[in-house]
Motif scaffolding. Structure first.
Motif, PDB file in Angstrom:
ATOM      1  N   PHE A  13     -12.395  -5.782  -8.400  1.00  0.00           N
ATOM      2  CA  PHE A  13     -12.230  -6.851  -7.423  1.00  0.00           C
ATOM      3  C   PHE A  13     -11.613  -6.312  -6.131  1.00  0.00           C
ATOM      4  O   PHE A  13     -10.999  -5.240  -6.122  1.00  0.00           O
ATOM      5  N   PRO A  14     -11.731  -7.050  -5.026  1.00  0.00           N
ATOM      6  CA  PRO A  14     -11.112  -6.598  -3.768  1.00  0.00           C
ATOM      7  C   PRO A  14      -9.595  -6.481  -3.916  1.00  0.00           C
ATOM      8  O   PRO A  14      -8.959  -7.262  -4.639  1.00  0.00           O
ATOM      9  N   LYS A  15      -9.046  -5.517  -3.228  1.00  0.00           N
ATOM     10  CA  LYS A  15      -7.598  -5.290  -3.301  1.00  0.00           C
ATOM     11  C   LYS A  15      -6.865  -6.129  -2.247  1.00  0.00           C
ATOM     12  O   LYS A  15      -7.403  -6.429  -1.184  1.00  0.00           O
ATOM     13  N   ARG A  16      -5.644  -6.465  -2.571  1.00  0.00           N
ATOM     14  CA  ARG A  16      -4.754  -7.079  -1.574  1.00  0.00           C
ATOM     15  C   ARG A  16      -4.376  -5.999  -0.558  1.00  0.00           C
ATOM     16  O   ARG A  16      -4.067  -4.863  -0.921  1.00  0.00           O
ATOM     17  N   THR A  17      -4.402  -6.328   0.718  1.00  0.00           N
ATOM     18  CA  THR A  17      -4.077  -5.342   1.755  1.00  0.00           C
ATOM     19  C   THR A  17      -3.038  -5.909   2.714  1.00  0.00           C
ATOM     20  O   THR A  17      -2.874  -7.131   2.840  1.00  0.00           O
ATOM     21  N   HIS A  65       5.040   4.049   7.875  1.00  0.00           N
ATOM     22  CA  HIS A  65       4.937   2.906   6.970  1.00  0.00           C
ATOM     23  C   HIS A  65       3.496   2.736   6.492  1.00  0.00           C
ATOM     24  O   HIS A  65       2.573   2.686   7.302  1.00  0.00           O
ATOM     25  N   GLU A  66       3.298   2.677   5.179  1.00  0.00           N
ATOM     26  CA  GLU A  66       1.973   2.427   4.578  1.00  0.00           C
ATOM     27  C   GLU A  66       2.186   1.444   3.437  1.00  0.00           C
ATOM     28  O   GLU A  66       2.360   1.817   2.271  1.00  0.00           O
ATOM     29  N   MET A  67       2.192   0.139   3.796  1.00  0.00           N
ATOM     30  CA  MET A  67       2.598  -0.907   2.862  1.00  0.00           C
ATOM     31  C   MET A  67       1.627  -1.070   1.693  1.00  0.00           C
ATOM     32  O   MET A  67       2.001  -1.558   0.617  1.00  0.00           O
ATOM     33  N   ASN A  68       0.374  -0.654   1.841  1.00  0.00           N
ATOM     34  CA  ASN A  68      -0.603  -0.860   0.769  1.00  0.00           C
ATOM     35  C   ASN A  68      -0.277  -0.065  -0.489  1.00  0.00           C
ATOM     36  O   ASN A  68      -0.829  -0.336  -1.554  1.00  0.00           O
ATOM     37  N   ARG A  69       0.574   0.928  -0.382  1.00  0.00           N
ATOM     38  CA  ARG A  69       0.934   1.742  -1.550  1.00  0.00           C
ATOM     39  C   ARG A  69       2.102   1.156  -2.338  1.00  0.00           C
ATOM     40  O   ARG A  69       2.543   1.745  -3.324  1.00  0.00           O
ATOM     41  N   CYS A  70       2.610   0.018  -1.917  1.00  0.00           N
ATOM     42  CA  CYS A  70       3.832  -0.530  -2.511  1.00  0.00           C
ATOM     43  C   CYS A  70       3.576  -1.080  -3.914  1.00  0.00           C
ATOM     44  O   CYS A  70       2.548  -1.700  -4.183  1.00  0.00           O
ATOM     45  N   ILE A  71       4.542  -0.854  -4.824  1.00  0.00           N
ATOM     46  CA  ILE A  71       4.465  -1.409  -6.180  1.00  0.00           C
ATOM     47  C   ILE A  71       5.613  -2.390  -6.436  1.00  0.00           C
ATOM     48  O   ILE A  71       5.933  -2.701  -7.580  1.00  0.00           O
TER      49      ILE A  71
END
Length: 658
Positions: free
Chosen positions: A130-134, A146-152
């Motif tokens: 499915f499409p990822k949240r970005t 800052h690269e927020m898409n890598r956040c867990i």
């Protein structure tokens, strides 16, 4: 001590810690993200699951988070239980659902905690299509990318920046599955400790922007243990080099000094080593072009006809200063400090040597339960010490949490219990500081008024201490409040320094520490000194620079890694250099002093040489080179040794220990 059973085998562990800490200390591999040894536990990531059993007869057990479970005597747990392993595997799978899986281009690659934990857990394949949240990334200034898409969503960044370091411009926004960690708008991070986000983040959300532009990875670097040279605390660092350039600096853990964190000055202040105008070649007005040996011959020739004088430096190593003093003799060795700074540093050395109070390391300051800062802007003169004081302000309120039987590792519950409560924290300074939000009492005044307040506090604590005269009522009232707060504490810390240029401020701080000792407390005492080897220079007992204006004019003046125009008014610095028949500057960077010297010899920076620095605490520490020397760059003490050899003196050392 207690005994816990891990997969039916007994192990002795320290109590008052959680199961994750205990298992990691024993060498077991349990994956985790949100737990950090300095930040402790909040149970945010749910990755450290294990199965705990009621007793040896319990065969079912139940899943718990090991970071939120105390390691009490008799606890039975299983790390390898199939249900626990399956839980951890499923958990990391959904944590990774929206991760971009961009390891080949991520700057964290090769030293990524997330990579380690996914491999440890066995998660190697993404099942979702499915499409990822970005998210949209932010511009956070010159240091942090800052690269927020890598956040867990482990919350480490906010817990460090906001809760631990006291920053107010980075926080968590959103709710449920749409959580964002950053600022309310683009802008440079305001905290003096923002660079620690790079190391505290277990993924690649926050990375080093200064390192990023080199297109270099961890495995490309040659590294070495060394010391920060930007203040007097002696923080331990790891310097990384590639292709003859210093590429980055990381924190190196030292339990009694910097522990897990650095200030931004120490982390990013290394670029002078790579500067285009670094001094790489020896030059002399007497020998327009020549080798280093020819330069030292010219110096020796000029020295043979008269007095040779040496000016040391608080930013040069102990060995380099000592070598210079051996060359010129103790009577001709000058500390490289103005008369005021020389006297203040000598006084600090005397007080530290004689004080009955314990001279505090940075780690000691974190454990103090009350604080008085007398006349020092700690954030600017000793930033890592200022970070430690954030913990000091929380020590007294944590007793409330202890009374509620909240263990020290349960960070979320402990902060919930103490809320915004702060312990006794007093600041007496001439201007506002970034630590003011922590203070329970702030007193502004001139250096003389600050000293008067300090003397009044000491006399209030112990009548044996000298009593100041003509104390205004408002100062006496403040002194009473401060004395009461310090006496109510078990291990109060008194911090001062030399930045106000007032001897009485330092003496007053020493009196307070002595008075607390007399009153039966266990006081800590720290005097902040401005440069990396201020204490080492004081130990060598040179003379102040102003004394050079008197006596016989030197035929040769050797200036070691020092800029006289920073120490003295321009006219006075020029006069000292003009009195010398031949002024020699040994330095790694161009300064007004090197511009006026007849001979300039290229010195190695901290990244290219070894040596010893003495911290403001009095701790001797060795640093080591990480990169090769270029051109004619040579260790400062080797240049001095060469001059001595040309003069016929025997100052031959084969290593630093000699």
């Amino acid at each position: 001590m207690g005994v816990i059973y891990i997969d039916s085998r007994p192990y002795e562990v320290e109590e008052n810690q959680n199961l994750l800490q205990a298992c990691l200390a024993l060498g077991f591999d349990i994956p985790f993200f949100c737990w950090h040894p300095a930040l402790h536990s909040v149970g945010a990531c749910r990755q450290c699951a294990v199965k705990v059993f009621h007793d040896e007869k319990d065969l079912e057990g139940h899943i718990v988070m090991s970071c939120m479970t105390p390691a009490t005597d008799g606890t039975r747990l299983s790390i390898d239980d199939p249900e626990a392993r399956a839980f951890r595997s499923r958990n990391i799978e959904w944590l990774m659902l929206n991760h971009p899986h961009d390891c080949p281009v991520c700057d964290e690659g090769g030293e990524c905690h997330l990579q380690d934990m996914t491999v440890l857990t066995g998660h190697t394949y993404r099942r979702t299509r499915f499409p990822k949240r970005t998210h949209v990334n932010q511009e956070l200034g010159p240091f942090v990318y800052h690269e927020m898409n890598r956040c867990i969503q482990c919350y480490r960044c906010v817990r460090f920046y906001h809760d631990y370091a006291g920053g107010r411009d980075l926080n968590v926004f959103g709710s449920h599955g749409n959580v964002y960690f950053g600022r309310h708008e683009d802008g440079t991070l305001e905290s003096e400790f923002s660079g620690n986000l790079v190391e505290i983040c277990p993924t690649g959300v926050f990375t080093d922007k200064t390192f990023r532009r080199h297109y270099t990875r961890k495995w490309d670097l040659q590294t070495a243990p060394t010391l920060c040279v930007h203040c007097g605390l002696g923080c331990n660092i790891i310097a990384g080099e590639r292709y003859g350039m210093l590429r980055r600096v990381l924190n190196r853990y030292h339990d009694e000094v910097n522990r897990h964190f650095l200030c931004d000055r120490g982390r990013y202040g290394y670029e002078f080593v790579n500067a285009a105008d670094r001094i790489r070649k020896a030059r002399s007005l007497a020998v327009p072009s020549g080798s280093g040996n020819e330069m030292t011959a010219v110096i020796a020739s000029a020295a043979s006809s008269g007095r040779i004088v040496g000016i040391g430096s608080p930013r040069a190593s102990l060995e380099a200063n000592f070598a210079l003093r051996q060359l010129v003799g103790a009577d001709n060795f000058y500390s490289g400090l103005s008369a005021r700074d020389h006297a203040l540093t000598a006084l600090a050395l005397k007080i530290i040597s004689e004080s009955p109070a314990q001279i505090a390391s940075v780690s000691d300051v974190e454990k103090a339960d009350a604080c008085l800062i007398l006349g020092e802007d700690v954030v600017n003169t000793a930033p890592r010490l200022a970070l430690a004081l954030q913990s000091t302000a929380r020590q007294k309120p944590t007793q409330t949490a202890a009374g509620l039987h909240i263990p020290p590792w349960d960070d979320g519950a402990r902060r919930e219990a103490i809320q915004d409560e702060r312990g006794p924290f007093f600041i007496a300074a001439s201007s506002a500081t970034n630590l003011d939000p922590l203070a329970s009492l702030i007193r502004r005044g001139s250096p003389a008024e600050t000293a008067q307040l300090g003397y009044a506090v000491a006399h209030t604590i112990s009548p044996v201490a000298p009593s100041p005269e003509n104390v205004p009522a408002e100062i006496r009232a403040a002194a009473t409040d401060i004395a009461r707060g310090l006496l109510d504490a078990k291990r109060p810390v008194v911090i001062s320094g030399v930045s106000l240029g007032e001897e009485n401020v330092i003496k007053a701080a020493a009196n307070i520490a002595s008075a607390l000792h007399t009153a039966g407390r266990e006081p800590l005492f720290h005097l902040a000194l401005p440069e990396c080897n201020s204490m080492g220079t004081a130990l060598l007992q040179g003379k102040p620079l102003e004394d050079l204006a008197e006596g016989e004019e030197p035929s040769v003046l050797i200036i070691l890694e020092n800029d006289l125009f920073r120490r003295l008014p321009p006219a006075a610095a020029s006069a000292i250099m003009e009195r010398a028949g031949h002024a020699v500057a040994i330095d790694h960077s161009e300064t007004p002093t090197t511009a006026r010297a007849r001979t300039v010899l290229p010195a190695a920076s901290f990244a290219e040489t070894s040596g010893t620095l003495i911290s403001s605490e009095g701790r001797a520490q060795r640093f080591f080179p990480v990169m090769p020397k270029h051109g004619a760059v040579t260790d400062s003490w080797r240049w001095i040794e060469g001059i001595a050899e040309t003069l016929g003196q025997k100052l031959t050392w084969t290593n630093l220990d000699e």
